[in-house]
Motif scaffolding. Structure first.
Motif, PDB file in Angstrom:
ATOM      1  N   ALA A 278    -104.325  64.848 -44.175  1.00  0.00           N
ATOM      2  CA  ALA A 278    -105.519  65.481 -44.742  1.00  0.00           C
ATOM      3  C   ALA A 278    -106.645  65.472 -43.730  1.00  0.00           C
ATOM      4  CB  ALA A 278    -105.951  64.750 -46.014  1.00  0.00           C
ATOM      5  N   ASP A 279    -107.529  66.442 -43.844  1.00  0.00           N
ATOM      6  CA  ASP A 279    -108.721  66.534 -43.000  1.00  0.00           C
ATOM      7  C   ASP A 279    -109.732  65.494 -43.492  1.00  0.00           C
ATOM      8  OD1 ASP A 279    -111.400  67.297 -42.194  1.00  0.00           O
ATOM      9  OD2 ASP A 279    -110.545  69.214 -41.548  1.00  0.00           O
ATOM     10  N   PHE A 280    -110.001  64.476 -42.669  1.00  0.00           N
ATOM     11  CA  PHE A 280    -110.853  63.389 -43.159  1.00  0.00           C
ATOM     12  C   PHE A 280    -112.282  63.848 -43.429  1.00  0.00           C
ATOM     13  CE2 PHE A 280    -111.705  62.737 -38.547  1.00  0.00           C
ATOM     14  CZ  PHE A 280    -113.083  62.601 -38.558  1.00  0.00           C
ATOM     15  N   GLU A 281    -112.755  64.855 -42.698  1.00  0.00           N
ATOM     16  CA  GLU A 281    -114.107  65.372 -42.955  1.00  0.00           C
ATOM     17  C   GLU A 281    -114.180  65.982 -44.357  1.00  0.00           C
ATOM     18  OE1 GLU A 281    -117.180  68.857 -41.345  1.00  0.00           O
ATOM     19  OE2 GLU A 281    -115.368  68.370 -40.189  1.00  0.00           O
ATOM     20  N   ALA A 282    -113.213  66.825 -44.666  1.00  0.00           N
ATOM     21  CA  ALA A 282    -113.197  67.468 -45.989  1.00  0.00           C
ATOM     22  C   ALA A 282    -112.988  66.446 -47.095  1.00  0.00           C
ATOM     23  CB  ALA A 282    -112.096  68.526 -46.039  1.00  0.00           C
ATOM     24  N   GLU A 283    -112.121  65.475 -46.852  1.00  0.00           N
ATOM     25  CA  GLU A 283    -111.849  64.450 -47.860  1.00  0.00           C
ATOM     26  C   GLU A 283    -113.063  63.561 -48.098  1.00  0.00           C
ATOM     27  OE1 GLU A 283    -108.815  63.393 -49.902  1.00  0.00           O
ATOM     28  OE2 GLU A 283    -109.181  65.535 -49.707  1.00  0.00           O
ATOM     29  N   ALA A 284    -113.766  63.209 -47.030  1.00  0.00           N
ATOM     30  CA  ALA A 284    -114.959  62.376 -47.184  1.00  0.00           C
ATOM     31  C   ALA A 284    -116.008  63.098 -48.022  1.00  0.00           C
ATOM     32  CB  ALA A 284    -115.527  62.008 -45.811  1.00  0.00           C
ATOM     33  N   ARG A 285    -116.136  64.390 -47.816  1.00  0.00           N
ATOM     34  CA  ARG A 285    -117.098  65.158 -48.622  1.00  0.00           C
ATOM     35  C   ARG A 285    -116.612  65.289 -50.066  1.00  0.00           C
ATOM     36  NH1 ARG A 285    -121.585  66.757 -46.805  1.00  0.00           N
ATOM     37  NH2 ARG A 285    -121.974  66.821 -44.572  1.00  0.00           N
ATOM     38  N   ARG A 286    -115.319  65.486 -50.239  1.00  0.00           N
ATOM     39  CA  ARG A 286    -114.794  65.583 -51.606  1.00  0.00           C
ATOM     40  C   ARG A 286    -115.013  64.278 -52.368  1.00  0.00           C
ATOM     41  NH1 ARG A 286    -110.510  64.096 -54.495  1.00  0.00           N
ATOM     42  NH2 ARG A 286    -109.524  63.046 -52.732  1.00  0.00           N
ATOM     43  N   LEU A 287    -114.759  63.166 -51.703  1.00  0.00           N
ATOM     44  CA  LEU A 287    -114.885  61.861 -52.357  1.00  0.00           C
ATOM     45  C   LEU A 287    -116.332  61.485 -52.646  1.00  0.00           C
ATOM     46  CD1 LEU A 287    -112.198  59.938 -50.264  1.00  0.00           C
ATOM     47  CD2 LEU A 287    -112.071  60.454 -52.715  1.00  0.00           C
ATOM     48  N   THR A 288    -117.275  62.184 -52.030  1.00  0.00           N
ATOM     49  CA  THR A 288    -118.701  61.916 -52.270  1.00  0.00           C
ATOM     50  C   THR A 288    -119.375  63.080 -52.992  1.00  0.00           C
ATOM     51  OG1 THR A 288    -119.206  62.747 -50.047  1.00  0.00           O
ATOM     52  CG2 THR A 288    -118.935  60.364 -50.274  1.00  0.00           C
ATOM     53  N   GLY A 289    -118.580  63.889 -53.660  1.00  0.00           N
ATOM     54  CA  GLY A 289    -119.141  65.004 -54.409  1.00  0.00           C
ATOM     55  C   GLY A 289    -119.833  66.027 -53.549  1.00  0.00           C
ATOM     56  N   GLY A 290    -119.416  66.127 -52.300  1.00  0.00           N
ATOM     57  CA  GLY A 290    -119.989  67.098 -51.381  1.00  0.00           C
ATOM     58  C   GLY A 290    -121.150  66.584 -50.559  1.00  0.00           C
ATOM     59  N   ALA A 291    -121.673  65.402 -50.897  1.00  0.00           N
ATOM     60  CA  ALA A 291    -122.874  64.900 -50.226  1.00  0.00           C
ATOM     61  C   ALA A 291    -122.601  64.385 -48.819  1.00  0.00           C
ATOM     62  CB  ALA A 291    -123.504  63.789 -51.063  1.00  0.00           C
ATOM     63  N   GLY A 292    -121.434  63.751 -48.612  1.00  0.00           N
ATOM     64  CA  GLY A 292    -121.154  63.092 -47.344  1.00  0.00           C
ATOM     65  C   GLY A 292    -121.497  61.615 -47.409  1.00  0.00           C
ATOM     66  N   VAL A 293    -121.067  60.887 -46.405  1.00  0.00           N
ATOM     67  CA  VAL A 293    -121.269  59.434 -46.375  1.00  0.00           C
ATOM     68  C   VAL A 293    -122.570  59.085 -45.663  1.00  0.00           C
ATOM     69  CG1 VAL A 293    -118.775  59.019 -46.430  1.00  0.00           C
ATOM     70  CG2 VAL A 293    -119.963  59.141 -44.221  1.00  0.00           C
ATOM     71  N   HIS A 294    -123.067  57.878 -45.942  1.00  0.00           N
ATOM     72  CA  HIS A 294    -124.303  57.429 -45.294  1.00  0.00           C
ATOM     73  C   HIS A 294    -124.085  57.092 -43.817  1.00  0.00           C
ATOM     74  CE1 HIS A 294    -125.219  56.709 -49.577  1.00  0.00           C
ATOM     75  NE2 HIS A 294    -126.468  56.911 -49.226  1.00  0.00           N
ATOM     76  N   VAL A 295    -122.892  56.535 -43.510  1.00  0.00           N
ATOM     77  CA  VAL A 295    -122.642  56.083 -42.141  1.00  0.00           C
ATOM     78  C   VAL A 295    -121.148  56.179 -41.849  1.00  0.00           C
ATOM     79  CG1 VAL A 295    -122.517  53.669 -42.931  1.00  0.00           C
ATOM     80  CG2 VAL A 295    -122.916  54.153 -40.505  1.00  0.00           C
ATOM     81  N   VAL A 296    -120.834  56.576 -40.625  1.00  0.00           N
ATOM     82  CA  VAL A 296    -119.462  56.544 -40.126  1.00  0.00           C
ATOM     83  C   VAL A 296    -119.404  55.513 -39.004  1.00  0.00           C
ATOM     84  CG1 VAL A 296    -117.580  57.801 -39.015  1.00  0.00           C
ATOM     85  CG2 VAL A 296    -119.058  58.973 -40.666  1.00  0.00           C
TER      86      VAL A 296
END
Length: 322
Positions: free
Chosen positions: A192-210
């Motif tokens: 899976a594309d981790f960028e797309a998955e990270a956004r999906r798992l955060t409701g589209g918002a994205g994470v605070h820190v990578v």
């Protein structure tokens, strides 16, 4: 003593275990018999010549063992003390001469292997989650290589601080390790594309820190996984150096922050070193932090250890045992 001191940079084959004079401590120094030495990607960079070091190359920046001798006027440690260190070269050896300012005491019950495994990676994880981007409840972080040495520690520490943890790994076995360490969700980046998955798992918002120790292969999508005013903490480059970056990209993607920290700047004083190492080793002694030792090699097998680490065939910490 026996030590690995390559006379020139090159492949793993340049690491040969040879006899050398046992060092004598000078003022402010101690000689320690090494009981375990940590293997890290920076050792590979130095051995290969990616990081330029004047030969003979003193490989190995961390370890643990017992003090055998102290120099004139040294009072901080005594013969027989169990100590650990990070940031002092030459640990791929049976003995190492170290400034006593680099040594920290090992609490009872921790042992040399766990202490050596905890120093560089443990203090790195500590400064990343407590200082570079101080995590707390309400934060969501993305941890790359979540089943690696730093990754497993990051998952544990981030979870203890109340953050939501998303990890990336390559296999189901590594996903299990990351979950056991505290990851709430795990992305298999080969599927899976981790960028797309990270956004999906955060409701589209994205994470605070990578927290990104991979570098070239991940940094662009790491930026894309961040929320507005998010922070990319680029603390390593296991896949290669990141190319030059136009700062305008940070603005376009949401006024992002990018930092490239290093442990030396977060243990810049003796007081900070003792506090950070004390927190990490103390948590291990109390059973609050689990150190995963993935593989141990004899000192003469250092080349095999480097090949395994570079090939991403390891989980947890890799140690050399003299």
């Amino acid at each position: 003593m026996r030590a690995i001191l390559p006379s020139a940079a090159g492949g793993p084959e340049v690491m040969k275990l040879e006899e050398h004079p046992t060092p004598v401590p000078g003022p402010g120094e101690a000689v320690v018999r090494v009981e375990a030495a940590g293997v890290n990607f920076i050792d590979i960079y130095q051995r290969s010549g990616q990081y330029k070091i004047e030969p003979p190359i003193p490989l190995g920046l961390e370890g643990a063992g017992r003090v055998e001798a102290v120099g004139p006027g040294v009072t901080e440690v005594r013969e027989g003390d169990e100590v650990a260190w990070s940031g002092s070269p030459g640990s791929y050896a049976t003995h190492v001469r170290i400034p006593v300012a680099k040594l920290v005491p090992v609490p009872a019950g921790v042992g040399a292997k766990r202490a050596a495994a905890a120093m560089l990676q443990g203090m790195t994880a500590h400064y990343l989650v407590r200082s570079t981007f101080a995590l707390g409840p309400g934060h969501t972080c993305l941890v790359h290589a979540a089943a690696g040495g730093v990754g497993l520690l990051l998952c544990q520490m981030a979870k203890r601080l109340g953050a939501r943890v998303i990890g990336t790994v390559s296999t189901e076995d590594k996903a299990r390790l990351a979950r056991e360490a505290g990851a709430d969700e795990v992305i298999l980046y080969r599927q899976a594309d981790f960028e797309a998955e990270a956004r999906r798992l955060t409701g589209g918002a994205g994470v605070h820190v990578v927290y990104d120790g991979v570098g070239n292969d991940t940094y662009a999508k790491s930026l894309g996984a961040l929320r507005l005013r998010g922070t990319l903490v680029l603390f390593g480059q296991a896949s290669g150096a990141v190319p030059p970056l136009d700062p305008q990209i940070l603005s376009q993607k949401g006024s992002l922050y990018l930092t490239r920290p290093t442990l030396a700047h977060y243990t810049a004083t003796r007081e900070e070193l003792l506090e950070r190492a004390g927190d990490v080793l103390g948590a291990i002694a109390r059973g609050e932090l689990t150190i995963s030792i993935g593989a141990t090699y004899a000192l003469a097998e250092a080349a095999e250890a480097h090949r395994a680490l570079a090939g991403r065939a390891t989980t947890g910490k890799v140690l050399l045992i003299p």
